[in-house]
Scaffold this motif. Structure first.
Motif, PDB file in Angstrom:
ATOM      1  N   PRO A 183       0.301  -1.165  -0.062  1.00  0.00           N
ATOM      2  CA  PRO A 183      -0.005   0.075  -0.013  1.00  0.00           C
ATOM      3  C   PRO A 183       0.885   0.753   0.479  1.00  0.00           C
ATOM      4  N   ASP A 184       0.577   2.274  -0.077  1.00  0.00           N
ATOM      5  CA  ASP A 184       1.323   3.274  -1.075  1.00  0.00           C
ATOM      6  C   ASP A 184       0.146   4.526  -0.129  1.00  0.00           C
ATOM      7  N   VAL A 185       0.050   5.216   0.278  1.00  0.00           N
ATOM      8  CA  VAL A 185      -0.581   5.673   0.909  1.00  0.00           C
ATOM      9  C   VAL A 185       0.344   7.323   1.084  1.00  0.00           C
ATOM     10  N   ARG A 186      -0.334   8.328   0.516  1.00  0.00           N
ATOM     11  CA  ARG A 186      -0.233   9.280  -0.099  1.00  0.00           C
ATOM     12  C   ARG A 186      -0.774  10.982   0.970  1.00  0.00           C
ATOM     13  N   VAL A 187      -0.195  12.234   1.943  1.00  0.00           N
ATOM     14  CA  VAL A 187      -1.005  13.028   2.311  1.00  0.00           C
ATOM     15  C   VAL A 187      -1.610  14.172   1.299  1.00  0.00           C
ATOM     16  N   VAL A 188      -2.727  14.299   1.031  1.00  0.00           N
ATOM     17  CA  VAL A 188      -3.101  15.666   0.551  1.00  0.00           C
ATOM     18  C   VAL A 188      -3.545  16.567   1.171  1.00  0.00           C
ATOM     19  N   ASN A 189      -3.010  17.992   0.435  1.00  0.00           N
ATOM     20  CA  ASN A 189      -3.585  18.969   1.589  1.00  0.00           C
ATOM     21  C   ASN A 189      -4.784  19.738   0.635  1.00  0.00           C
ATOM     22  N   GLU A 190      -6.233  19.394   1.130  1.00  0.00           N
ATOM     23  CA  GLU A 190      -7.038  20.089  -0.089  1.00  0.00           C
ATOM     24  C   GLU A 190      -6.945  21.254  -0.247  1.00  0.00           C
ATOM     25  N   LEU A 191      -6.496  22.633   0.356  1.00  0.00           N
ATOM     26  CA  LEU A 191      -5.971  23.777   0.142  1.00  0.00           C
ATOM     27  C   LEU A 191      -4.972  24.169  -0.733  1.00  0.00           C
ATOM     28  N   GLU A 192      -3.877  23.454  -0.362  1.00  0.00           N
ATOM     29  CA  GLU A 192      -2.757  23.229  -2.087  1.00  0.00           C
ATOM     30  C   GLU A 192      -3.086  22.261  -2.941  1.00  0.00           C
ATOM     31  N   ARG A 193      -4.264  22.254  -2.953  1.00  0.00           N
ATOM     32  CA  ARG A 193      -4.661  20.932  -4.330  1.00  0.00           C
ATOM     33  C   ARG A 193      -6.069  21.361  -5.019  1.00  0.00           C
ATOM     34  N   TYR A 194      -6.930  21.495  -4.111  1.00  0.00           N
ATOM     35  CA  TYR A 194      -7.523  22.767  -5.028  1.00  0.00           C
ATOM     36  C   TYR A 194      -7.568  24.294  -4.896  1.00  0.00           C
ATOM     37  N   GLY A 195      -7.181  24.881  -4.207  1.00  0.00           N
ATOM     38  CA  GLY A 195      -6.753  26.682  -3.620  1.00  0.00           C
ATOM     39  C   GLY A 195      -7.785  27.206  -3.093  1.00  0.00           C
ATOM     40  N   PRO A 196      -7.558  28.136  -3.281  1.00  0.00           N
ATOM     41  CA  PRO A 196      -8.464  29.159  -2.338  1.00  0.00           C
ATOM     42  C   PRO A 196      -9.966  28.940  -2.329  1.00  0.00           C
ATOM     43  N   GLY A 197     -10.658  28.777  -0.629  1.00  0.00           N
ATOM     44  CA  GLY A 197     -11.580  28.626  -0.892  1.00  0.00           C
ATOM     45  C   GLY A 197     -12.267  26.874  -0.086  1.00  0.00           C
ATOM     46  N   HIS A 198     -11.091  26.222  -0.255  1.00  0.00           N
ATOM     47  CA  HIS A 198     -11.381  25.299   0.413  1.00  0.00           C
ATOM     48  C   HIS A 198     -10.413  25.012   1.502  1.00  0.00           C
ATOM     49  N   ARG A 199     -10.131  24.014   2.219  1.00  0.00           N
ATOM     50  CA  ARG A 199     -10.295  23.771   3.692  1.00  0.00           C
ATOM     51  C   ARG A 199      -8.331  23.402   3.242  1.00  0.00           C
ATOM     52  N   ASP A 200      -7.629  23.649   4.868  1.00  0.00           N
ATOM     53  CA  ASP A 200      -6.902  23.776   5.142  1.00  0.00           C
ATOM     54  C   ASP A 200      -6.301  22.208   5.607  1.00  0.00           C
ATOM     55  N   LEU A 201      -7.253  21.055   5.494  1.00  0.00           N
ATOM     56  CA  LEU A 201      -7.101  20.129   6.114  1.00  0.00           C
ATOM     57  C   LEU A 201      -6.080  19.139   5.341  1.00  0.00           C
ATOM     58  N   ASN A 202      -5.636  17.564   6.266  1.00  0.00           N
ATOM     59  CA  ASN A 202      -5.400  16.552   5.130  1.00  0.00           C
ATOM     60  C   ASN A 202      -5.627  15.438   4.378  1.00  0.00           C
ATOM     61  N   TRP A 203      -6.124  15.125   3.535  1.00  0.00           N
ATOM     62  CA  TRP A 203      -6.726  13.461   2.658  1.00  0.00           C
ATOM     63  C   TRP A 203      -5.754  12.708   3.471  1.00  0.00           C
ATOM     64  N   LEU A 204      -5.834  11.039   2.899  1.00  0.00           N
ATOM     65  CA  LEU A 204      -4.754  10.321   3.187  1.00  0.00           C
ATOM     66  C   LEU A 204      -5.186   9.766   1.892  1.00  0.00           C
ATOM     67  N   SER A 205      -4.759   9.624   0.443  1.00  0.00           N
ATOM     68  CA  SER A 205      -4.668   8.632  -0.423  1.00  0.00           C
ATOM     69  C   SER A 205      -4.407   7.843  -0.603  1.00  0.00           C
ATOM     70  N   ALA A 206      -4.506   6.335  -0.414  1.00  0.00           N
ATOM     71  CA  ALA A 206      -4.364   5.348  -0.419  1.00  0.00           C
ATOM     72  C   ALA A 206      -4.448   4.989  -1.688  1.00  0.00           C
ATOM     73  N   TYR A 207      -2.951   3.364  -2.412  1.00  0.00           N
ATOM     74  CA  TYR A 207      -3.617   2.903  -3.308  1.00  0.00           C
ATOM     75  C   TYR A 207      -2.461   1.993  -3.376  1.00  0.00           C
ATOM     76  N   ALA A 208      -3.056   0.555  -4.346  1.00  0.00           N
ATOM     77  CA  ALA A 208      -2.544  -0.791  -3.568  1.00  0.00           C
ATOM     78  C   ALA A 208      -3.107  -1.789  -4.380  1.00  0.00           C
ATOM     79  N   ARG A 209      -2.850  -3.334  -4.716  1.00  0.00           N
ATOM     80  CA  ARG A 209      -2.682  -3.550  -5.529  1.00  0.00           C
ATOM     81  C   ARG A 209      -3.956  -5.371  -4.924  1.00  0.00           C
ATOM     82  N   SER A 210      -4.310  -5.587  -5.603  1.00  0.00           N
ATOM     83  CA  SER A 210      -4.597  -6.873  -5.248  1.00  0.00           C
ATOM     84  C   SER A 210      -3.389  -7.924  -4.783  1.00  0.00           C
TER      85      SER A 210
END
Ligand SMILES: C[S@@+](CC[C@H](N)C(=O)[O-])C[C@H]1O[C@@H](n2cnc3c(N)ncnc32)[C@H](O)[C@@H]1O
Length: 302
Positions: A183-210
Motif C-alpha cells: 500500500p502506498d499512502v500519500r498525504v494530500v492537502n486540500e487547500l494546496e490541491r484545490y486552491g483558495p476557498g478550500h480547507r487546510d486539511l489533509n486527506w490520505l490517498s491510498a493506492y494498492a494492488r490486490s
C-alpha cells in the motif's frame, strides 16, 4: 443499518444538490492518473464505490473504462442517473457487494469509507479485495486524523454526519490485513490541491494492488468469509449490534500514532479541525457540535 450510518445518509438526503454544487469542481485528476497507471487492464471494468452524484463515475468512463457506480443513498443515485443516463448506477452497500469474486480490474473509493467505523471499513476493504482480480488496483481516501465523531454542518440542513479519521499507518495496516500488497499512502492537502476557498486539511490517498488469494503472497489475515461479509453496513440493526460488540475498543483508537507523513503540523490545522470532539467507538452521548463553515474553510465538502 447502524444508526450512525442512517444519520449520515439522512444528512446527504437533505443536501444532494448542495453537495453536488460544492464538490463537482473537485476533480481528482492526479489520483485518477495514478489509479489508471496501476490498472491491469486499461479498459477496466472498475467499481466506483460510494459514487454519490456520479462525478468520478463519469470521469472514469470518460477515460475509456467500463464502470459501475454504487451508493447506499437513493437520492444521490437518482441524481447520478439523471446526470449520466448512459452509466450503470446501483444501490449497494460497500460492505456487502453483490458482485462475483474477481469481477473488477479496479476499485475506486473516494471519501466514502471515512463515514464508516473501523469494523465496517475492514468489511468494505475485504469486499474490495474479493471483487478485484489478483493484481487489481485499489484507490481509497480518508481524512487524516485520529478518532471519530459526529458533526453537524450547516450545509447538510443541520443534520449530523459520522466521520472516522485515519492515520497513514492505520490505513496501511488495514489494507494489508485485507489482502492488499505494497500500500502506498500519500498525504494530500486540500487547500494546496484545490486552491483558495478550500480547507487546510489533509486527506490520505491510498493506492494498492490486490495480492493473490492463495499460495505465496497471500495475506496473513484472510478477508472475511461470505457469511461474515454479510454482517454489513446495510444489514438490519440486530445483526449489527453483534458485529459492533466485537469491534475494537475506543482506547485502541485513541492511542494511534499520528502519521509521520502529515505535512501540516496539528497546531497549524484549521481551528475547526483542532476543536473537533473526538469520540470513542461507542459514540458516548455528548452534545453535538455545530460546525458552520467559515469563509476560510470554503463551502461544503466531503
Ligand atoms: C463524502 S461522499 C463522497 C462521494 C463521492 N465519492 C465523491 O468523492 O464526491 C460519501 C458517499 O458515500 C456514500 N456511502 C456512505 N456509506 C456507504 C455505504 N456503506 N455503502 C455505499 N455508499 C455509502 C454516501 O451515500 C455518499 O454518497
Amino acid at each position: 443499518m447502524p444508526d450512525y450510518l442512517s444519520r449520515t445518509l439522512a444528512a446527504y438526503e437533505q443536501s444532494v444538490h448542495t453537495y453536488e454544487s460544492a464538490t463537482k469542481g473537485m476533480i481528482p485528476d492526479v489520483e485518477l492518473d495514478t489509479f489508471m497507471s496501476l490498472l491491469p487492464d486499461p479498459a477496466g471494468p472498475v467499481l466506483d464505490a460510494g459514487c454519490a452524484f456520479g462525478r468520478d463515475t463519469s470521469l472514469l468512463a470518460s477515460r475509456g473504462l467500463g464502470v459501475t457506480g454504487i451508493d447506499l443513498s437513493e437520492p444521490f443515485l437518482a441524481r447520478a442517473r439523471e446526470l449520466h443516463p448512459g452509466l450503470d448506477f446501483r444501490g449497494m452497500d460497500v460492505c456487502a457487494l453483490d458482485f462475483a469474486d474477481a469481477s473488477f480490474a479496479g476499485v475506486w473509493c473516494q471519501a466514502t469509507l471515512l463515514h464508516l467505523k473501523d469494523e465496517h471499513v475492514r468489511a468494505a476493504l475485504g469486499e474490495f479485495h474479493r471483487v478485484l482480480r489478483p493484481g487489481g488496483a485499489l484507490f481509497v481516501s480518508f481524512k487524516e486524523g485520529q478518532g471519530e465523531e459526529e458533526i453537524v454542518e450547516s450545509f447538510s440542513a443541520d443534520a449530523v454526519r459520522f466521520f472516522r479519521y485515519q492515520t497513514a499507518d492505520r490505513v496501511r495496516g488495514m489494507l494489508e490485513a485485507a489482502g492488499f500488497a505494497d500500500p502506498d499512502v500519500r498525504v494530500v492537502n486540500e487547500l494546496e490541491r484545490y486552491g483558495p476557498g478550500h480547507r487546510d486539511l489533509n486527506w490520505l490517498s491510498a493506492y494498492a494492488r490486490s495480492a493473490p488469494r492463495f499460495g505465496a503472497g497471500a495475506p496473513a489475515a484472510r478477508p472475511a468469509s461470505r457469511a461474515t461479509r454479510r454482517q454489513a453496513c446495510g444489514v438490519p440493526a440486530h445483526l449489527h449490534r453483534r458485529d459492533l460488540s466485537s469491534g475494537p475498543s475506543s482506547s485502541a483508537h485513541r492511542t494511534d500514532a499520528h502519521s509521520s507523513g502529515c505535512r501540516t503540523p496539528a497546531a497549524l490545522r484549521s481551528p475547526s479541525l483542532r476543536s473537533h470532539r473526538q469520540l470513542g467507538e461507542g459514540l458516548q452521548p455528548a452534545p453535538l457540535r455545530y460546525h458552520p463553515r467559515t469563509p476560510r474553510e470554503g463551502g461544503p465538502h466531503p
